[in-house]
Scaffold this motif. Structure first.
Motif, PDB file in Angstrom:
ATOM      1  N   ILE A 149       0.824  -1.212   0.000  1.00 36.01           N
ATOM      2  CA  ILE A 149       0.000   0.000   0.000  1.00 36.01           C
ATOM      3  C   ILE A 149       0.858   1.261   0.000  1.00 36.01           C
ATOM      4  N   LEU A 150       2.148   1.127   0.389  1.00 35.68           N
ATOM      5  CA  LEU A 150       3.057   2.274   0.405  1.00 35.68           C
ATOM      6  C   LEU A 150       3.931   2.327  -0.839  1.00 35.68           C
ATOM      7  N   ASP A 161       0.874   5.875  -4.390  1.00 37.58           N
ATOM      8  CA  ASP A 161       0.528   4.714  -3.583  1.00 37.58           C
ATOM      9  C   ASP A 161      -0.900   4.887  -3.062  1.00 37.58           C
ATOM     10  N   GLN A 162      -1.279   4.092  -2.064  1.00 40.72           N
ATOM     11  CA  GLN A 162      -2.674   4.084  -1.614  1.00 40.72           C
ATOM     12  C   GLN A 162      -2.923   4.943  -0.376  1.00 40.72           C
ATOM     13  N   ARG A 211       2.229   3.351  19.310  1.00 41.11           N
ATOM     14  CA  ARG A 211       2.663   2.924  17.991  1.00 41.11           C
ATOM     15  C   ARG A 211       2.233   3.958  16.945  1.00 41.11           C
ATOM     16  N   SER A 212       2.786   3.831  15.768  1.00 36.17           N
ATOM     17  CA  SER A 212       2.447   4.774  14.705  1.00 36.17           C
ATOM     18  C   SER A 212       2.584   4.079  13.364  1.00 36.17           C
ATOM     19  N   GLY A 213       1.830   4.565  12.385  1.00 37.56           N
ATOM     20  CA  GLY A 213       1.908   3.994  11.049  1.00 37.56           C
ATOM     21  C   GLY A 213       0.770   4.482  10.184  1.00 37.56           C
ATOM     22  N   VAL A 214       0.198   3.565   9.409  1.00 34.40           N
ATOM     23  CA  VAL A 214      -0.919   3.885   8.518  1.00 34.40           C
ATOM     24  C   VAL A 214      -2.075   2.948   8.841  1.00 34.40           C
ATOM     25  N   HIS A 215      -3.301   3.447   8.617  1.00 32.45           N
ATOM     26  CA  HIS A 215      -4.487   2.716   9.064  1.00 32.45           C
ATOM     27  C   HIS A 215      -5.570   2.759   7.997  1.00 32.45           C
ATOM     28  N   LEU A 216      -6.231   1.634   7.807  1.00 33.19           N
ATOM     29  CA  LEU A 216      -7.401   1.578   6.939  1.00 33.19           C
ATOM     30  C   LEU A 216      -8.619   1.872   7.805  1.00 33.19           C
ATOM     31  N   ILE A 217      -9.306   2.974   7.503  1.00 37.28           N
ATOM     32  CA  ILE A 217     -10.437   3.389   8.340  1.00 37.28           C
ATOM     33  C   ILE A 217     -11.641   3.719   7.472  1.00 37.28           C
ATOM     34  N   THR A 218     -12.795   3.685   8.107  1.00 37.34           N
ATOM     35  CA  THR A 218     -13.987   4.307   7.545  1.00 37.34           C
ATOM     36  C   THR A 218     -14.155   5.629   8.268  1.00 37.34           C
ATOM     37  N   PRO A 219     -13.990   6.750   7.579  1.00 38.03           N
ATOM     38  CA  PRO A 219     -14.038   8.041   8.266  1.00 38.03           C
ATOM     39  C   PRO A 219     -15.453   8.379   8.700  1.00 38.03           C
ATOM     40  N   TYR A 254      16.869  10.899  -5.763  1.00 40.66           N
ATOM     41  CA  TYR A 254      17.739  11.937  -5.230  1.00 40.66           C
ATOM     42  C   TYR A 254      18.203  11.651  -3.806  1.00 40.66           C
ATOM     43  N   ASN A 255      17.596  10.673  -3.162  1.00 38.20           N
ATOM     44  CA  ASN A 255      17.988  10.335  -1.796  1.00 38.20           C
ATOM     45  C   ASN A 255      17.990   8.821  -1.650  1.00 38.20           C
ATOM     46  N   ARG A 256      19.168   8.228  -1.781  1.00 43.74           N
ATOM     47  CA  ARG A 256      19.299   6.769  -1.682  1.00 43.74           C
ATOM     48  C   ARG A 256      19.615   6.317  -0.253  1.00 43.74           C
ATOM     49  N   GLU A 257      19.902   7.265   0.641  1.00 42.70           N
ATOM     50  CA  GLU A 257      20.312   6.892   1.997  1.00 42.70           C
ATOM     51  C   GLU A 257      19.137   6.613   2.914  1.00 42.70           C
ATOM     52  N   LEU A 258      17.963   7.160   2.585  1.00 42.14           N
ATOM     53  CA  LEU A 258      16.809   6.990   3.460  1.00 42.14           C
ATOM     54  C   LEU A 258      15.584   6.680   2.614  1.00 42.14           C
ATOM     55  N   TYR A 259      15.031   5.492   2.789  1.00 44.17           N
ATOM     56  CA  TYR A 259      13.831   5.098   2.072  1.00 44.17           C
ATOM     57  C   TYR A 259      12.734   4.824   3.093  1.00 44.17           C
ATOM     58  N   ARG A 260      11.992   5.868   3.443  1.00 44.91           N
ATOM     59  CA  ARG A 260      10.906   5.753   4.400  1.00 44.91           C
ATOM     60  C   ARG A 260       9.672   6.492   3.865  1.00 44.91           C
ATOM     61  N   PRO A 261       8.974   5.906   2.878  1.00 44.15           N
ATOM     62  CA  PRO A 261       7.748   6.554   2.391  1.00 44.15           C
ATOM     63  C   PRO A 261       6.707   6.721   3.484  1.00 44.15           C
ATOM     64  N   ASP A 262       6.739   5.830   4.493  1.00 45.21           N
ATOM     65  CA  ASP A 262       5.800   5.992   5.607  1.00 45.21           C
ATOM     66  C   ASP A 262       6.086   7.291   6.359  1.00 45.21           C
ATOM     67  N   TRP A 263       7.363   7.590   6.607  1.00 46.89           N
ATOM     68  CA  TRP A 263       7.714   8.846   7.269  1.00 46.89           C
ATOM     69  C   TRP A 263       7.285  10.042   6.436  1.00 46.89           C
ATOM     70  N   MET A 264       7.525   9.981   5.124  1.00 48.35           N
ATOM     71  CA  MET A 264       7.170  11.087   4.247  1.00 48.35           C
ATOM     72  C   MET A 264       5.682  11.404   4.363  1.00 48.35           C
ATOM     73  N   HIS A 265       4.843  10.366   4.287  1.00 48.78           N
ATOM     74  CA  HIS A 265       3.401  10.584   4.387  1.00 48.78           C
ATOM     75  C   HIS A 265       3.018  11.130   5.763  1.00 48.78           C
ATOM     76  N   LEU A 266       3.632  10.610   6.809  1.00 52.51           N
ATOM     77  CA  LEU A 266       3.276  11.041   8.152  1.00 52.51           C
ATOM     78  C   LEU A 266       3.652  12.505   8.393  1.00 52.51           C
ATOM     79  N   ILE A 267       4.834  12.902   7.943  1.00 53.41           N
ATOM     80  CA  ILE A 267       5.270  14.288   8.152  1.00 53.41           C
ATOM     81  C   ILE A 267       4.396  15.245   7.351  1.00 53.41           C
ATOM     82  N   ARG A 268       4.111  14.903   6.103  1.00 55.95           N
ATOM     83  CA  ARG A 268       3.244  15.753   5.290  1.00 55.95           C
ATOM     84  C   ARG A 268       1.849  15.846   5.905  1.00 55.95           C
ATOM     85  N   SER A 269       1.316  14.726   6.366  1.00 52.82           N
ATOM     86  CA  SER A 269      -0.008  14.739   6.979  1.00 52.82           C
ATOM     87  C   SER A 269      -0.013  15.536   8.279  1.00 52.82           C
ATOM     88  N   GLN A 270       1.092  15.500   9.009  1.00 56.94           N
ATOM     89  CA  GLN A 270       1.169  16.280  10.230  1.00 56.94           C
ATOM     90  C   GLN A 270       1.106  17.774   9.917  1.00 56.94           C
TER      91      GLN A 270
END
Length: 540
Positions: free
Chosen positions: A281-282, A291-292, A346-354, A457-473
Motif C-alpha cells: 500500500i506504500l 501509492d494508496q 505505535r504509529s503507522g498507517v491505518h485503513l479506516i472508515t471516516p 535523489y535520496n538513496r540513503e533513506l527510504y521511508r515513504p511511511d515517514w514522508m506521508h506522516l510528516i506531510r499529513s502532520q
C-alpha cells in the motif's frame, strides 16, 4: 576513448556481484571487531543509517558492495586468525602454568605455599586503548590523548560508539558559543604530550536520579556549526556572490540534510532503519502514479460568507514542514494488525472508515476533500486528529472505524534534534537578514521530506511511511489552526495545503505575528462579500 573502449568498460562493470554474508552475520562481524557503525560508515564513505540498512535486510550495489564485501571478508579472516591464536596461547599458558605450579610446589617451603589458587590480575598495556562497555551497551574506548567531545567541545578521554564524548553529565559542559573550551590547567590536549592511559573506568552515577543519561544532554551547537560552515564555504567559493552561493547550497541540500541528520543522531538511543520492508500500500502503483495512502491535504473554500462586505486576511503559516518534523514516527519495520483499538505507543498507517462531517459550512473536513466514499488508508496524524475531534472536548464527529493497520513502536522526538538545529539556524538567519542561510535551511527540510520516499535523489533513506506522516502532520497542524480561529470567533474562509489560512476578523488576538515557526505573517488582504445596499438595489 573510442566507442569500443567505452563498451569494454561497460562490460567490465557488468558481472557477478560480490557475495555478502547474511545480515545478522554482517552485524556480528562488526560487533566482534568492536567497530561502531560510525567507524565502518566513514571507511566506506556512507552514512551510519545506510550501514544500518545493510545490517537489517538491504544490500548495497555496485562498487560500494565490492568494498563492503572486502571489509567483511577481512574481518572474518582476522577474527578467525585471532580466535585460533588465542586458543593456542591459552593452551600454552595453561601448560606453562601447570609446570610452574608443580615446580613451585616441589621447591617452596610449606609456609610460603599459596593457600588459595587463582589468576593474577591482568594489567592493561599503556600503549593500547582499553575497551569496555557503558550502561547502554556501547563500546567505550579510553583515549591515549584527549579529543574534543562531540557534545560540548571540551577534551574527553573516552570514545563511545566511535565518537569522543564524556561519560557523565558533570564532565560535559557546553559552552555558550559551542566552540571547544580550553582544558583546565595541567590537563594535556590532543596537541600536547600524550597523557597516561587510564586503565580503570571513570567514576559515574549509578542511579538515574544522579543526573541525566549520556543520551539526554546533547547540544545542537555542532549541527548548527555544520550549517554555518557550509554557508561560509559556499560564499567563499563563489567570492561573495549571494545568488551563486544560494544556488549551490540548494543543489546540495539533500546530502547535506542527511549529513546533518547523522550529526544530530549521535548518541541517540534508537537505531534508524533506513530501508525497511514496506507493504504494497506504500508502493507506487505505476511508475508515475501514487501509492494508496491518503494524506488529507486541505483544499477548502467556504461556500457562503457572513452577510456584508468583509476584509479577508490571507495568513501564511511559517515553516510548516519544519514544525511537522515533530510527529510520531515508527522506528522499525511496519507490522500488520487487524481489528485492534488504536495504540498511542505505535504509529503507522491505518485503513479506516471516516466519520460523517457535518460542519463543512464553517470548517474543512479533517480528511480533506475526498469524493469517493468508503474506507481509505490514512496516516497516524490524520487518525489522531479524528480521534481528538470525536473526543469529549470537541465532540465534532463520531470516532473513525479502524479496520487494519501497519504500525511499529514510535516516538515523537525521533527528529527533534534535527528539527531544532534547523530551527535555530533559521531563527538566526532571520535575525541577521541572512538570505543565503534562510533559503539553504528551507531547502534542507523541504527536500528532506519530499525525497525520503521513492526518489532517485535520496538513496540513503527510504521511508515513504515517514514522508506521508510528516506531510499529513503539516496538514493536520493547519487544520488545528483553522479550528483555533473558529473557536476564537473568526470566520474561516479558506484552508489550503500546509500554510495558507484565510480568515475574517481580528486575527492578531488569536495568532502571534512574525516570521518564527510559531508565528504567522500576512500574505495578502482582500475584500469579499456584498453590501446590504447592493442586495436591496437588486431587489428593486
Amino acid at each position: 576513448m573510442s566507442d569500443f573502449d567505452a563498451i569494454d568498460s561497460l562490460l567490465d562493470a557488468v558481472g557477478p556481484q560480490a557475495e555478502l554474508p547474511p545480515c545478522h552475520v554482517r552485524r556480528e562481524l562488526r560487533e566482534r571487531a568492536r567497530l561502531s557503525k560510525a567507524q565502518v560508515a566513514r571507511a566506506l564513505g556512507v552514512s551510519p543509517s545506510t550501514l544500518s540498512g545493510w545490517e537489517s535486510g538491504r544490500d548495497p550495489t555496485g562498487e560500494i558492495r565490492t568494498k563492503y564485501a572486502y571489509l567483511l571478508d577481512g574481518l572474518n579472516a582476522k577474527l578467525a586468525t585471532e580466535t585460533e591464536t588465542e586458543t593456542e596461547t591459552e593452551t600454552e599458558t595453561e601448560t606453562e602454568t601447570e609446570t610452574e605450579t608443580e615446580t613451585e610446589t616441589e621447591t617452596a617451603p610449606a609456609a610460603e605455599q599459596p593457600v588459595t589458587s587463582g589468576t593474577a590480575a591482568t594489567v592493561t598495556p599503556l600503549s593500547s586503548p582499553d575497551l569496555g562497555q557503558d550502561e547502554d551497551g556501547d563500546d567505550v574506548e579510553l583515549l591515549v590523548a584527549p579529543e574534543p567531545c562531540v557534545l560540548c567541545g571540551h577534551p574527553a578521554g573516552q570514545r563511545v560508539a566511535g565518537f569522543a564524548q564524556h561519560l557523565t553529565p558533570a564532565d560535559c559542559r557546553p559552552t555558550a558559543t559551542g566552540a571547544p573550551a580550553a582544558p583546565p590547567a595541567g590537563q594535556p590536549t590532543a596537541h600536547t604530550s600524550k597523557a597516561p592511559l587510564r586503565t580503570t573506568r571513570p567514576a559515574r552515577a549509578t542511579e538515574r536520579s544522579k543526573g541525566p543519561a549520556r543520551h539526554t544532554f546533547q547540544e545542537t551547537s555542532g549541527p548548527v556549526d555544520l550549517i554555518r560552515e557550509a554557508v561560509q564555504g559556499a560564499l567563499a567559493e563563489h567570492r561573495g556572490d549571494v545568488d551563486a552561493a544560494t544556488a549551490a547550497l540548494v543543489k546540495r541540500a539533500i546530502p547535506d540534510a542527511m549529513r546533518l541528520l547523522d550529526e544530530t543522531r549521535k548518541g541517540a538511543r534508537y537505531d534508524v532503519i533506513a530501508h525497511p520492508w514496506i507493504p504494497d500500500i506504500l508502493k507506487k502503483q505505476t511508475a508515475r502514479g501514487a501509492d494508496q495512502i491518503w494524506e488529507a491535504r486541505p483544499k477548502w473554500t467556504r461556500h457562503e460568507l457572513p452577510p456584508g462586505r468583509h476584509q479577508v486576511t490571507a495568513l501564511d503559516i511559517n515553516g510548516a514542514y519544519l514544525s511537522a518534523l515533530k510527529t510520531h514516527l515508527p522506528l522499525g519495520q511496519l507490522e500488520h494488525s487487524t481489528g485492534l483499538a488504536h495504540d498511542r505507543r505505535r504509529s503507522g498507517v491505518h485503513l479506516i472508515t471516516p466519520p460523517e462531517w457535518e460542519h463543512e459550512a464553517v470548517l474543512p473536513n479533517p480528511i480533506g476533500q475526498r469524493d469517493e466514499p468508503g474506507p481509505l488508508w490514512v496516516t497516524e496524524p490524520t487518525l489522531r486528529l479524528l480521534l481528538r475531534l470525536s473526543g469529549p472536548k470537541h465532540q465534532l464527529c463520531e470516532p473513525p472505524q479502524i479496520h487494519e493497520s501497519y504500525t511499529s513502536g514510535a516516538t515523537e522526538n525521533l527528529l527533534e534534534k534535527f528539527r531544532i538545529a534547523l530551527k535555530e539556524a533559521r531563527d538566526t538567519a532571520i535575525e541577521q537578514g541572512d538570505r543565503v542561510t534562510l533559503e539553504y535551511v528551507k531547502a534542507m527540510y523541504s527536500k528532506f521530506v519530499s525525497t525520503m520516499g521513492e526518489s532517485n535523489y535520496n538513496r540513503e533513506l527510504y521511508r515513504p511511511d515517514w514522508m506521508h506522516l510528516i506531510r499529513s502532520q503539516a496538514f493536520a497542524n493547519l487544520w488545528l489552526k483553522a479550528l483555533k480561529a473558529h473557536d476564537a470567533g473568526l470566520a474561516v474562509v479558506r484552508a489550503m495545503g500546509t500554510d495558507e489560512l484565510h480568515v475574517i476578523g481580528d486575527w492578531r488576538r488569536v495568532f502571534a505575528e512574525g516570521r518564527a515557526v510559531t508565528e504567522v505573517k500576512v500574505k495578502d488582504t482582500y475584500t469579499a462579500g456584498t453590501d446590504d445596499a447592493e442586495h436591496e438595489g437588486e431587489g428593486e
